[in-house]
Design an enzyme around this catalytic site. Structure first.
Site, short mmCIF file in Angstrom:
data_model
loop_
_atom_site.label_atom_id
_atom_site.label_comp_id
_atom_site.label_asym_id
_atom_site.label_seq_id
_atom_site.Cartn_x
_atom_site.Cartn_y
_atom_site.Cartn_z
N ASN A 1 -4.24 7.55 -3.29
CA ASN A 1 -3.37 6.37 -3.27
C ASN A 1 -2.47 6.39 -2.04
O ASN A 1 -2.24 7.45 -1.44
CB ASN A 1 -2.50 6.31 -4.53
CG ASN A 1 -1.48 7.43 -4.58
OD1 ASN A 1 -1.79 8.54 -5.01
ND2 ASN A 1 -0.25 7.15 -4.16
N CYS A 2 -2.00 5.21 -1.65
CA CYS A 2 -0.96 5.10 -0.62
C CYS A 2 0.27 4.52 -1.30
O CYS A 2 0.50 4.77 -2.48
CB CYS A 2 -1.43 4.26 0.56
SG CYS A 2 -1.72 2.53 0.15
N THR A 3 1.06 3.74 -0.60
CA THR A 3 2.30 3.23 -1.18
C THR A 3 2.08 2.27 -2.33
O THR A 3 2.79 2.30 -3.33
CB THR A 3 3.13 2.51 -0.09
OG1 THR A 3 3.28 3.39 1.02
CG2 THR A 3 4.51 2.14 -0.61
N ARG B 1 -1.52 1.05 -3.14
CA ARG B 1 -2.93 0.86 -3.45
C ARG B 1 -3.60 2.13 -3.96
O ARG B 1 -3.31 3.23 -3.47
CB ARG B 1 -3.71 0.40 -2.22
CG ARG B 1 -3.06 -0.64 -1.38
CD ARG B 1 -3.92 -0.98 -0.17
NE ARG B 1 -3.16 -1.62 0.88
CZ ARG B 1 -3.63 -1.96 2.05
NH1 ARG B 1 -4.91 -1.73 2.34
NH2 ARG B 1 -2.88 -2.53 2.96
#
Length: 486
Positions: A433-435, A437
């Site tokens: 995951n990122c911030t 998504r």
């Protein structure tokens, strides 16, 4: 390629997450002593210098953070390798070292080598170190060299590889640098118009994640513009070292200020338009989604939960959003209404920048924001109704509300709902995951049910076997629960 860019994008969030800390430290310092820049207050000086320690060393943080983020098991040896890679390159390609190796007087060495300590080089070193770690961290050497096997071998091989990389960069870095400078200057020398062009492409490139590359030219020191560094830096030296071609066309903060009216107000108008135009049966559900997404945008400047909710279902509206962003950045730059941020253009950064000596009439950005709130609401509502755009709440199917039951938390409920729609356990190869998504790699993308996922998530992107599911700021918890299920 898209799958690999996903990994790099996620890895970049490790060092980027440090920026809010710098903004808070420096913002509080300026708040205490906005005139003396710490000269009149030991506490202010302490906080400002502490924040500057982060801002001024972002390239090395990129090298360490990206290497760590790309490593398969998130091991510290990868971060160490990133540090080694960065030190080798920046030492070998310093002005003095290049002058000695090439036999050219130091004052005649390409100015590109004076800028070798930059975010691009940091990312490059991090990528190389991270990949070398993944390849060699389990390597077994002969017994007489056994001590240097495995993870201990990674920094060693990294230093050797970076010798080759440094040799290559010795010839191509001046060309790359000239291209970056030319690109940045060609827009920057247009003054406020260039700022507006930049704002437009900043939003337009978000779907493919290339806005970070554009940002690095204007926000950081790759091309000598370094708008964030100049805004949070010493006001007396705010224009020191500015490229000659943009002198007179550049104001500190002009590539940041115009985003505040959009992120704090304009997108809230879009949220209200989505709620207003939603089908009656969906209105309450859309209201809860948009209120949460709107608060994230207003308070922190994280806009993806809103933007991904409509950029693919209504690309025309998203193009309009990009145009309006460009206009906002243009107006703020033209009127010299300046504020800056360390993370994004939300309320937190706005408040912290209010007493920054480089800020100029920042309250007027609130006035501009109110204007854009009305524009977004009126224009979006008109376009949605006029062309029957299928924005959130207007789809043929109703949104599915994921409800936690039986003591199961909401994040687990979302993960449980998503798993079969992603093709089940067997179809998930990697989960990250990122911030905002979920970044996934699947065995068979045809098993991913896009339509059903869009009912419980803000959006989905598929490129080959790489899949991104837009969840929102709480994505990390959903990713953790999904990993547990798999």
């Amino acid at each position: 390629m898209f799958s690999y860019l996903q990994k790099i994008g996620k890895a970049l969030m490790v060092p980027v997450a440090v920026l809010p800390a710098a903004a808070i430290l420096m913002g509080i310092g300026y708040w205490i002593d906005p005139v003396g820049w710490g000269a009149n207050s030991q506490l202010a000086a302490f906080l400002i210098k502490a924040g500057a320690a982060i801002i001024d060393n972002m390239p090395i943080l990129f090298a360490v953070g990206v290497a760590f983020g790309l490593s398969k098991d998130k091991n510290g040896a990868a971060a160490l390798a990133g540090l080694v890679a960065f030190e080798v390159v920046t030492t070998l390609l310093s002005v003095g070292a290049v002058a000695q190796m090439t036999g050219v007087p130091a004052d005649q060495v390409s100015p590109a080598f004076g800028k070798i300590n930059n975010q691009f080089i940091g990312i490059l070193c991090g990528v190389v170190a991270g990949e070398l770690y993944n390849k060699f961290h389990t390597l077994e050497l002969p017994k007489f060299l056994a001590f240097f096997s495995g993870k201990r071998f990674v920094p060693i091989i990294t230093s050797v590889v970076m010798l080759v990389v440094s040799f290559i960069l010795l010839y191509i870095w001046p060309i790359i640098y000239a291209g970056l400078v030319g690109f940045g200057i060609s827009i920057a020398k247009l003054g406020p118009v260039g700022a507006g062009v930049y704002g437009f492409f900043n939003r337009l490139l978000i779907p493919v994640g290339l806005h970070h590359a554009l940002n690095s030219v204007f926000w950081f020191n790759v091309a000598g513009i370094n708008d964030i560094g100049r805004f949070w830096g010493d006001p007396a030296a705010a224009y020191a070292g500015l490229p000659e071609a943009v002198e007179g066309a550049y104001h500190v903060g002009m590539y940041q200020a115009g985003f505040f009216p959009i992120m704090m107000f304009g997108l809230l108008g879009a949220c209200l338009a989505f709620i207003k135009t939603a089908k009656p049966a969906n209105k309450e559900k859309i209201k809860s989604i948009m209120l949460a997404a709107g608060f994230a945008s207003f308070f922190t400047g994280v806009t993806e939960p809103i933007e991904f909710a409509f950029m693919f279902v209504a690309p025309g509206l998203y193009l309009l959003h990009a145009v309006l962003t460009g206009i906002s950045v243009f107006l703020a730059a033209s009127l010299n209404w300046m504020a800056g941020f360390g993370f994004s253009a939300g309320l937190v950064d706005f408040v912290l920048s209010l007493r920054n000596p480089n800020a100029n009439s920042p309250i007027m950005l609130i006035v501009l924001g109110i204007v854009f709130f009305v524009i977004y609401y009126v224009v979006f509502t008109f376009v949605i109704n006029k062309f029957n755009v299928k924005t959130p709440g207007r789809e043929d199917e109703e949104l599915v509300e994921v409800v936690a039951e039986g003591g199961v938390n909401a994040h687990t409920a979302v993960a449980v709902a998503l798993l079969p729609l992603l093709g089940g356990k067997e179809n998930l190869v990697t989960i990250d995951n990122c911030t905002t998504r979920l970044r996934l790699e699947v065995a068979d993308s045809s098993k991913v049910n896009d339509a059903e996922i869009k009912k419980i998530a803000a959006g989905i992107i598929k490129k080959g076997n790489a899949v991104q599911v837009i969840i929102g700021p709480h994505v990390e918890f959903v990713a953790t629960e999904l990993k547990k299920l798999v």
